[in-house]
Design a protein around this motif. Structure first.
Motif, PDB file in Angstrom:
ATOM      1  N   ALA A  36      55.466  31.850  34.889  1.00  0.00           N
ATOM      2  CA  ALA A  36      56.185  30.947  35.788  1.00  0.00           C
ATOM      3  C   ALA A  36      56.062  31.490  37.212  1.00  0.00           C
ATOM      4  O   ALA A  36      56.480  32.605  37.508  1.00  0.00           O
ATOM      5  CB  ALA A  36      57.650  30.841  35.373  1.00  0.00           C
ATOM      6  N   ARG A  37      55.505  30.676  38.101  1.00  0.00           N
ATOM      7  CA  ARG A  37      55.237  31.140  39.458  1.00  0.00           C
ATOM      8  C   ARG A  37      56.460  30.849  40.335  1.00  0.00           C
ATOM      9  O   ARG A  37      56.799  29.696  40.586  1.00  0.00           O
ATOM     10  CB  ARG A  37      53.992  30.461  40.013  1.00  0.00           C
ATOM     11  N   VAL A  38      57.114  31.930  40.803  1.00  0.00           N
ATOM     12  CA  VAL A  38      58.314  31.819  41.632  1.00  0.00           C
ATOM     13  C   VAL A  38      57.940  32.174  43.068  1.00  0.00           C
ATOM     14  O   VAL A  38      57.519  33.301  43.346  1.00  0.00           O
ATOM     15  CB  VAL A  38      59.427  32.750  41.125  1.00  0.00           C
ATOM     16  N   GLY A  39      58.085  31.229  43.978  1.00  0.00           N
ATOM     17  CA  GLY A  39      57.755  31.461  45.370  1.00  0.00           C
ATOM     18  C   GLY A  39      58.982  31.875  46.167  1.00  0.00           C
ATOM     19  O   GLY A  39      60.023  31.231  46.087  1.00  0.00           O
ATOM     20  N   VAL A  40      58.853  32.969  46.932  1.00  0.00           N
ATOM     21  CA  VAL A  40      59.903  33.402  47.856  1.00  0.00           C
ATOM     22  C   VAL A  40      59.341  33.241  49.260  1.00  0.00           C
ATOM     23  O   VAL A  40      58.452  33.976  49.673  1.00  0.00           O
ATOM     24  CB  VAL A  40      60.330  34.850  47.591  1.00  0.00           C
ATOM     25  N   PHE A  41      59.829  32.244  49.988  1.00  0.00           N
ATOM     26  CA  PHE A  41      59.270  31.857  51.272  1.00  0.00           C
ATOM     27  C   PHE A  41      60.199  32.329  52.389  1.00  0.00           C
ATOM     28  O   PHE A  41      61.319  31.842  52.542  1.00  0.00           O
ATOM     29  CB  PHE A  41      59.123  30.328  51.318  1.00  0.00           C
TER      30      PHE A  41
END
Length: 731
Positions: A36-41
């Motif tokens: 699961a790809r979790v993006g922290v922007f």
């Protein structure tokens, strides 16, 4: 440059940077690990690197979210940052390694990117492989170019969920605040056009919340409560009004002002989120729990030193919420795929059933009925020749046992079977032997209650099963096909009468008059002079008489006298925990075998067993420390029988405080007490005294006063009371 131009520039940049269809298809030239790809922007100094480090540490003792690092590079990166923040160093001597205290400091600004691979465990049950990405904050700056810009955009554009990190320290600069928000909007536009639904969960995370006026702790981490969640699908103005008027915000004027300032300054971002998704939340978190000490400054930022004790506030909640939303979305996608398969299979079933119906009525049945009409015509079957009857009987038999007719059209198969037998009777003239087979079938049905007809819901009749329906048809056919007054006719008539009496008994087995009528009819047949009773009928009479004996035996067992009040008094009066939860349950199980299902005593035993089972599985219990010596505190840890306590929970529990304990049978409860003069117990490792509760139901030993070998005492009170919650047998 005006703020309107900043947003216009951000939108144009998003469109230019948006990957083409071909680029998306091959992944944009970047290879990412599975999961699961979790993006922290977030921009520079937003706290991304510190967040990952503190999150990893905070999850080690958490119940709702646990993080397991799955690759060495990620583990090494988090370990290095941990040592810096907590001020831990290592000295290696000859054959020894010693931990040293060093100067605490935050990690330097990221100058390179890192792929972090983790496994998130939600609520101790659901494991989700997670891939996230840490990168220099300059990579998302819309006013500057970076070597990592394309790579960050590729990761975010194909992620399963996004956390937008916002540093509240930029609120003092209108320009910087708007540029940060503009980059957020730019990223959202890459994910989906502004008119489309956002396909993934999105959260805005306000870091460094300890610096905000009115922020006081964990209860303020989640901004949008359950009662305000419906406004996420509304417009920005409705969302703003509902959030700012909620009790959690209005109860503190300083906090209300802070929340309003945040929501207004991030307006352009929130406007493109609300109304397009239900998976949106705003979090306020602090990686340190209190404001760090300022130690200097460098170009573009101030330098801080972590506080003496790092007590993160709310760092787990954004990741827990996001990973749980991703897992839920994946489950929904699987359900949608399943629904598509169900529709496809249903369509196939309809087509298949239609095919079988057409094949039956237009081919198999049509061939038999056409042959019958052509053979018999206007005459009676008895006028046909032996060869014609044999040929017709054979075709009906083949039809009734057909691979498709028998399971799918049983009523037709029964009628065809009866027709074949009728034709056989006419052909062979052996009606007597044929009726003996019917008597045997009657006896088999009587001997097996599973073959009996079932009572109607109103219990004024019966509903035939396949076997009983066949028997019913056979008996009626036997009467209809024999000459009135003949011996075969009288035998068939007697048997049919007994069958009707037997069917009348089934809905009312508790009514003795029905069975008595059946018995008196059998006695009349056996004692009437001149009546010829065959051996087959005699065997049938015996089996019918046995029905009454079996019913009386059931009644005798059902009315067996059991001194149930004695069980109630003896069990409820025994205070031994293992007996109440184990021994008494075994005794009652044996007793229940002797009782009538559905009786009051039978149900009471079931309720007692259900209440006892509550203490035989893992559960969480609430308790209060009612008494401790002055200045003392305790530590509590639960292990397996073979396990040893680690004393890793960095917290001290004092008199009057309330806590939770998760326990299941055979678990060991370790309690460490540190008296007032013990100032360095190291969270229980060097406690003044320890005690170990290792009984099967050790949780009950903890309920009340606990005496340590040193003479010190502690007292605990559980809510609700464990002993009052023991199962009780009710008469």
């Amino acid at each position: 440059m005006s703020f309107a131009k900043i947003f216009k520039f951000g939108k144009k940049g998003a469109k230019m940077a948006a990957p083409s269809k071909d680029k998306k298809k091959d992944g944009g030239g970047f290879d990412w690990p599975s999961g699961a790809r979790v993006g922290v922007f977030g921009h520079s100094n937003a706290g991304k690197t510190v967040y990952f480090t503190v999150l990893n540490e905070d999850c080690k003792v958490a119940r709702d979210l646990q993080i397991s690092v799955t690759d060495n590079a990620t583990a090494n990166e988090l370990l290095i940052n941990f040592k810096r923040i907590w001020g831990v160093g290592t000295h290696a001597g000859p054959g020894t390694h010693v931990d040293l205290r060093e100067e605490r400091k935050f990690p330097d600004l990221s100058q390179r990117d890192r792929v972090l691979q983790l496994t998130a465990i939600i609520d101790r049950s659901q494991k989700v492989p997670v891939v996230t990405y840490d990168y220099p904050g300059s990579a998302i700056d819309i006013s500057a170019a970076s070597d990592y810009t394309d790579k960050v955009a590729d990761f975010m554009a194909n992620c399963d969920g996004l956390l937008f990190f916002f540093d509240p320290k930029v609120l003092g600069s209108e320009y910087q605040c708007h540029t940060h928000v503009a980059s957020f909007v730019s990223m959202l536009e890459k994910l989906a056009p502004l008119e489309d639904r956002l396909p993934i969960p999105v959260a805005l995370v306000i870091t460094k919340a300890d610096t905000l006026p009115g922020f006081s702790g964990e209860e303020q981490t989640v901004l949008v409560g359950a009662e305000e969640e419906p406004v996420v699908c509304q417009d920005y103005e409705t969302f703003l009004e509902r959030v700012l008027t909620s009790d959690r915000v209005t109860r503190d004027a300083a906090w209300a002002g802070t929340v309003r300032d945040i929501l207004v300054k991030t307006k352009e971002f929130i406007k493109v989120v609300v109304g397009r998704t239900l998976d949106f939340q705003i979090f306020f978190v602090s990686q340190t729990g209190e404001s760090p000490e300022k130690v200097g400054a460098e170009e573009g930022r101030s330098l801080y030193k972590p506080p003496e004790k790092v007590r993160p506030v709310g760092v787990r909640k954004p990741m827990y919420w996001l990973v749980k939303a991703i897992a839920r979305n994946r489950s929904l996608n699987k359900m949608r795929a399943f629904n598509r398969w169900v529709r496809l299979i249903s369509t196939g079933v309809v087509i298949a059933v239609s095919f079988f119906y057409a094949l039956h009525f237009w081919f198999f049945l049509a061939r038999v009925t056409s042959l019958h009409s052509a053979t018999v015509g206007d005459k009676h079957e008895s006028e046909c020749t032996v060869s014609e009857l044999n040929h017709l009987s054979s075709k009906y038999s083949i039809y009734s046992s057909n691979w498709m007719v028998r399971p799918l059209f049983p009523a037709f198969a029964i009628q065809a079977h009866n027709m074949a037998r009728k034709l056989d009777t006419l052909e062979t003239g052996k009606s007597t032997n044929l009726f003996d087979d019917v008597l045997k079938e009657f006896g088999m049905v009587i001997g097996n209650e599973d073959l009996w007809p079932t009572p109607t819901p109103t219990r004024d009749g019966v509903i035939h099963t396949g076997r009983s329906q066949l028997l019913d048809n056979s008996l009626n056919s036997a009467v209809a096909q024999t000459d009135s007054g003949s011996v075969p006719y009288l035998r068939a008539q007697r048997t049919l009468e007994l069958w009707e009496l037997f069917k009348a008994c089934i809905p009312a087995m508790t009514d003795p008059t029905k069975l008595e009528l059946l018995h008196s009819t059998i006695d009349r047949y056996q004692n009437t002079p001149g009546v010829e009773i065959s051996s087959g009928e005699t065997q049938l009479f015996i089996k019918l008489l046995d029905v009454k004996a079996r019913e009386e035996e059931k009644k005798s067992a059902a009315t067996a006298v059991v001194n149930f009040p004695e069980y109630v008094e003896r069990i409820n009066g025994n205070e031994d925990i293992e007996y109440r939860l184990d021994g008494a349950v075994s005794e009652l199980e044996e007793l229940r075998k002797k009782l009538v299902p559905g009786s009051k005593e039978y149900k009471a035993i079931g309720k007692y067993k259900a209440a006892a089972n509550k203490f035989k599985r893992e559960a969480t219990y609430n308790y209060q420390i009612s008494y401790l010596p002055d200045g003392a505190h305790i530590h509590v840890e639960v292990t397996t029988q073979a396990g040893m306590p680690q004393w890793t929970v960095a917290d001290e529990w004092y008199k009057g405080s309330t806590h939770e304990i998760t326990w299941s049978p055979n678990m060991v409860i370790h309690v460490a007490i540190c008296l007032g003069d013990n100032t360095n117990c190291q969270w229980g490792k060097r406690a003044t005294d320890h005690t170990k509760l290792d009984n099967k139901y050790s949780i009950f030993d903890m309920d009340g006063e606990l005496l340590f070998s040193s003479g010190a005492k502690a007292k605990f009170s559980f809510s609700p009371s464990l002993r009052k919650g023991l199962p009780k047998l009710k008469d």
